[in-house]
Design a protein around this motif. Structure first.
Motif, short mmCIF file in Angstrom:
data_model
loop_
_atom_site.label_atom_id
_atom_site.label_comp_id
_atom_site.label_asym_id
_atom_site.label_seq_id
_atom_site.Cartn_x
_atom_site.Cartn_y
_atom_site.Cartn_z
N PHE A 103 -16.98 3.69 0.06
CA PHE A 103 -15.98 3.63 -0.99
C PHE A 103 -15.24 2.30 -0.88
O PHE A 103 -15.27 1.64 0.17
CB PHE A 103 -15.00 4.81 -0.91
CG PHE A 103 -14.34 5.00 0.43
CD1 PHE A 103 -13.19 4.32 0.78
CD2 PHE A 103 -14.90 5.87 1.36
CE1 PHE A 103 -12.59 4.50 2.02
CE2 PHE A 103 -14.31 6.06 2.61
CZ PHE A 103 -13.15 5.37 2.94
N THR A 104 -14.59 1.89 -1.95
CA THR A 104 -13.83 0.63 -1.95
C THR A 104 -12.37 0.93 -1.66
O THR A 104 -11.87 2.04 -1.93
CB THR A 104 -13.95 -0.08 -3.30
OG1 THR A 104 -13.50 0.80 -4.34
CG2 THR A 104 -15.39 -0.49 -3.56
N LEU A 105 -11.68 -0.07 -1.14
CA LEU A 105 -10.28 0.11 -0.74
C LEU A 105 -9.55 -1.20 -0.92
O LEU A 105 -9.93 -2.22 -0.34
CB LEU A 105 -10.22 0.56 0.73
CG LEU A 105 -8.88 1.08 1.23
CD1 LEU A 105 -8.54 2.42 0.56
CD2 LEU A 105 -8.92 1.27 2.75
N ASP A 106 -8.50 -1.20 -1.76
CA ASP A 106 -7.68 -2.39 -1.94
C ASP A 106 -6.78 -2.60 -0.74
O ASP A 106 -6.60 -1.71 0.09
CB ASP A 106 -6.82 -2.25 -3.20
CG ASP A 106 -7.62 -2.45 -4.46
OD1 ASP A 106 -8.77 -2.90 -4.35
OD2 ASP A 106 -7.10 -2.13 -5.55
N THR A 107 -6.17 -3.78 -0.67
CA THR A 107 -5.19 -4.04 0.36
C THR A 107 -3.81 -3.58 -0.10
O THR A 107 -3.61 -3.26 -1.29
CB THR A 107 -5.17 -5.53 0.74
OG1 THR A 107 -4.42 -5.71 1.93
CG2 THR A 107 -4.59 -6.36 -0.38
N ARG A 108 -2.83 -3.53 0.77
CA ARG A 108 -1.56 -2.84 0.49
C ARG A 108 -0.77 -3.44 -0.66
O ARG A 108 0.00 -2.74 -1.31
CB ARG A 108 -0.68 -2.84 1.74
CG ARG A 108 -1.00 -1.72 2.69
CD ARG A 108 0.17 -1.43 3.60
NE ARG A 108 1.24 -0.72 2.90
CZ ARG A 108 2.47 -0.61 3.35
NH1 ARG A 108 2.81 -1.21 4.47
NH2 ARG A 108 3.38 0.05 2.68
N HIS A 109 -0.93 -4.74 -0.93
CA HIS A 109 -0.13 -5.32 -2.01
C HIS A 109 -0.59 -4.86 -3.39
O HIS A 109 -0.03 -5.24 -4.40
CB HIS A 109 -0.14 -6.85 -1.92
CG HIS A 109 -1.45 -7.48 -2.31
ND1 HIS A 109 -2.60 -7.29 -1.61
CD2 HIS A 109 -1.78 -8.29 -3.35
CE1 HIS A 109 -3.58 -7.97 -2.17
NE2 HIS A 109 -3.11 -8.59 -3.24
N HIS A 110 -1.62 -3.98 -3.43
CA HIS A 110 -2.06 -3.39 -4.69
C HIS A 110 -1.60 -1.95 -4.84
O HIS A 110 -2.12 -1.23 -5.69
CB HIS A 110 -3.58 -3.47 -4.80
CG HIS A 110 -4.09 -4.86 -5.02
ND1 HIS A 110 -5.31 -5.29 -4.58
CD2 HIS A 110 -3.51 -5.93 -5.61
CE1 HIS A 110 -5.48 -6.56 -4.90
NE2 HIS A 110 -4.40 -6.97 -5.52
N GLY A 111 -0.67 -1.51 -4.01
CA GLY A 111 -0.05 -0.21 -4.18
C GLY A 111 -0.97 0.95 -3.90
O GLY A 111 -1.66 0.99 -2.88
N VAL A 112 -1.03 1.90 -4.84
CA VAL A 112 -1.72 3.15 -4.59
C VAL A 112 -3.22 2.95 -4.39
O VAL A 112 -3.89 3.77 -3.75
CB VAL A 112 -1.45 4.14 -5.76
CG1 VAL A 112 -2.16 3.68 -7.03
CG2 VAL A 112 -1.87 5.55 -5.39
N ALA A 113 -3.79 1.87 -4.93
CA ALA A 113 -5.22 1.63 -4.75
C ALA A 113 -5.58 1.27 -3.32
O ALA A 113 -6.75 1.19 -2.99
CB ALA A 113 -5.68 0.52 -5.70
N SER A 114 -4.58 1.06 -2.48
CA SER A 114 -4.84 0.70 -1.08
C SER A 114 -4.96 1.92 -0.18
O SER A 114 -5.20 1.77 1.02
CB SER A 114 -3.73 -0.20 -0.56
OG SER A 114 -2.50 0.52 -0.44
N THR A 115 -4.75 3.12 -0.71
CA THR A 115 -4.82 4.33 0.11
C THR A 115 -5.91 5.26 -0.41
O THR A 115 -6.22 5.28 -1.60
CB THR A 115 -3.48 5.09 0.11
OG1 THR A 115 -3.14 5.43 -1.24
CG2 THR A 115 -2.37 4.23 0.70
N ARG A 116 -6.47 6.01 0.51
CA ARG A 116 -7.50 6.99 0.15
C ARG A 116 -7.40 8.18 1.10
O ARG A 116 -7.25 8.00 2.32
CB ARG A 116 -8.89 6.37 0.24
CG ARG A 116 -10.02 7.34 -0.15
CD ARG A 116 -11.37 6.68 -0.01
NE ARG A 116 -12.46 7.60 -0.32
CZ ARG A 116 -13.00 7.76 -1.50
NH1 ARG A 116 -12.57 7.05 -2.53
NH2 ARG A 116 -14.00 8.61 -1.68
N MET A 117 -7.46 9.36 0.55
CA MET A 117 -7.44 10.58 1.35
C MET A 117 -8.87 11.09 1.51
O MET A 117 -9.58 11.31 0.52
CB MET A 117 -6.58 11.65 0.67
CG MET A 117 -6.57 12.98 1.42
SD MET A 117 -5.72 12.88 3.01
CE MET A 117 -4.02 12.85 2.47
#
Length: 493
Positions: free
Chosen positions: A410-424
């Motif tokens: 899966f892909t994962l943004d870095t933290r400065h992109h907000g909610v797209a940086s987290t995945r459960m």
């Protein structure tokens, strides 16, 4: 039917570890650990699960934290530097790893998990595992941090005799152990074991009467052996599933080449289980003796990956070239003084490999006919390979050595992109089997004697769980943080 007979089977949720040793400093540092891929500074020093030294002095030390951080295991240059000025670098590709071993900390024979043993027996590795015993076996599981000890930086050399070699000296490998299989201190779990001593404070008694309880279990070794021969599952528990919830966050600070709004990392999640070798038995006709034969268990450092697309003449070994003159074995040695292979003979071969090392193509064979491993390849440290971060990220698992329960990306943004940086990620590891145990331990004072009395302590290692699962995240161009919670459901039999 059980309700009609007023029979109630207890079920408990055995908690997994949710707090882990602090591996990286959380305060601003003057420099990063530039010697190791520009990693954040390692939080070196003494740590413990209580936040106080374990020597009884009461001195504070580094305590656990509610998260764990991945470790960079490979860095590859993939392009030039496009920006002028100091501090800028070429275009890099990094591979981070973060993993968890189910159960207690595995015993290891590698230098990072054991101590040098000058008195090791002939044929043994000269190292001790975490229990202090010399062993000829390499580790089938990754090295994990002990719950208390001393953390050293990446440049610490365990093979240097001038450095400390102790069972509580740890180098972070990116892996932790979860527990979640058994807790000998859990009274409710002890109460569910048929062989364990009764837990009086879990019984309801009338005030004024002495606490007392009984269990239908032998009090001597002879009777216990007879019982477990007749009923192998006399001392057992039913293991349902391990359920884990993992909140994964991308925490990499974008560099000069990562400031675009569409910056993403790719994460590969794997759930593996080592395949332990089967045991073959035959009975000789001349001596009337059993002969047992089995292979060696897999080695995490050299048997983890296998790809038929990767040969020694490719990126796996930079010293072996195609269309080259045959090189004698004595003409080249690597940094570890291990003789390298000849180009013409081995350029087409595809050995298995791990994160840092690969197997040699001329392994040693066990030639002692009295050994249970007769005719099988001996485990080895391996040879350093030259594979890139992408090679490791995309490499198929060696399914002859490790079975794959799950493999997804899966892909994962870095933290400065907000909610797209987290995945459960909700992970379910199925057991769904009756797990048997070995009863109570014999009293050490009378051990070996007839009718030896049993001790109060029980054997807590499962007898029919041949290996333990490993949950692992491989993250390309993204350092990740993970917060984990979960439990294993266990029922009384």
């Amino acid at each position: 039917m059980l309700d009609a007979l007023d029979i109630h089977k207890k079920t408990i949720k055995l908690q997994v570890n949710e707090r882990f040793p602090k591996t990286f400093s959380t305060v601003a540092a003057a420099t990063t650990d530039a010697a190791y891929f520009g990693e954040p500074a390692v939080e070196t020093g003494i740590y413990s699960e209580t936040g106080y030294k374990t020597d009884g002095t009461g001195v504070a030390c580094n305590g656990p934290v509610d998260y764990c951080i991945s470790k960079c295991v490979k860095q590859t240059t993939i392009g030039p530097c496009f920006t002028a000025g100091t501090g800028e670098t070429a275009q890099l590709q990094k591979l981070d790893v973060l993993g968890f071993v189910v159960g207690d900390r595995p015993g290891l024979s590698s230098p990072s998990g054991g101590t040098v043993d000058v008195t090791a027996s002939t044929g043994f590795s000269g190292l001790q595992n975490t229990a202090g015993y010399p062993t000829i076996y390499m580790n089938s599981y990754p090295d994990t941090l002990n719950k208390s000890g001393g953390l050293v930086d990446y440049n610490y050399d365990f093979e240097d005799p001038s450095n400390t070699h102790a069972l509580d000296v740890n180098k972070y490998s990116g892996f932790h152990y979860l527990n979640g299989l058994y807790d000998p201190k859990c009274k409710e779990l002890q109460h569910m074991r048929k062989s364990a001593m009764p837990v009086d404070d879990l019984d309801t008694v009338t005030s004024g009467h002495a606490e007392h309880s009984h269990k239908d279990w032998p009090d001597n070794l002879n009777d216990q052996v007879h019982l477990m021969n007749e009923f192998p599952y006399a001392d057992s528990l039913y293991y349902h599933q391990m359920r884990l919830s993992m909140l994964i966050t991308g925490i990499t600070i974008p560099g000069s080449s990562e400031k675009a709004s569409n910056h993403r990392g790719v994460v590969r999640m794997l759930i593996l289980r080592p395949r332990m070798p089967s045991v073959k038995t035959r009975w000789t006709g001349d001596t009337n003796q059993p002969v047992i034969n089995m292979g060696f268990p897999p080695h995490w450092d050299t048997d983890l990956f296998y790809s038929g697309k990767k040969t020694l003449a490719g990126r796996m070994d930079a010293s072996i070239l195609r269309n080259t003159v045959n090189r004698t074995k004595d003409s080249y040695k690597n940094n570890n003084d291990i003789t390298m292979e000849r180009a013409e003979d081995y350029s087409h071969m595809s050995p298995t490999f791990g994160f840092e090392n690969r197997k040699t193509v001329d392994p040693s064979i066990e030639l002692d006919p009295t050994s249970i491993h007769y005719s099988h390849e001996k485990p080895e440290k391996g040879v350093a390979h030259d594979l890139t971060a992408f090679d490791l990220f995309s490499a198929p698992i060696n399914r002859n050595a490790y079975s794959v329960i799950a493999d997804k990306t899966f892909t994962l943004d870095t933290r400065h992109h907000g909610v797209a940086s987290t995945r459960m990620e909700n992970v379910v590891i199925p057991f769904n089997k009756k797990v048997k145990f070995g009863g109570r331990k014999p009293n050490a004072t009378f051990n070996g004697q007839d009718n030896c009395p049993l001790d109060t302590a029980t054997f807590d290692e499962p007898l029919n769980l041949p290996s333990r699962p490993i949950v692992m995240f491989l993250s390309l161009d993204q350092k990740i943080s993970c917060q984990i919670s979960g439990y294993t459901a266990i029922s009384e039999c």
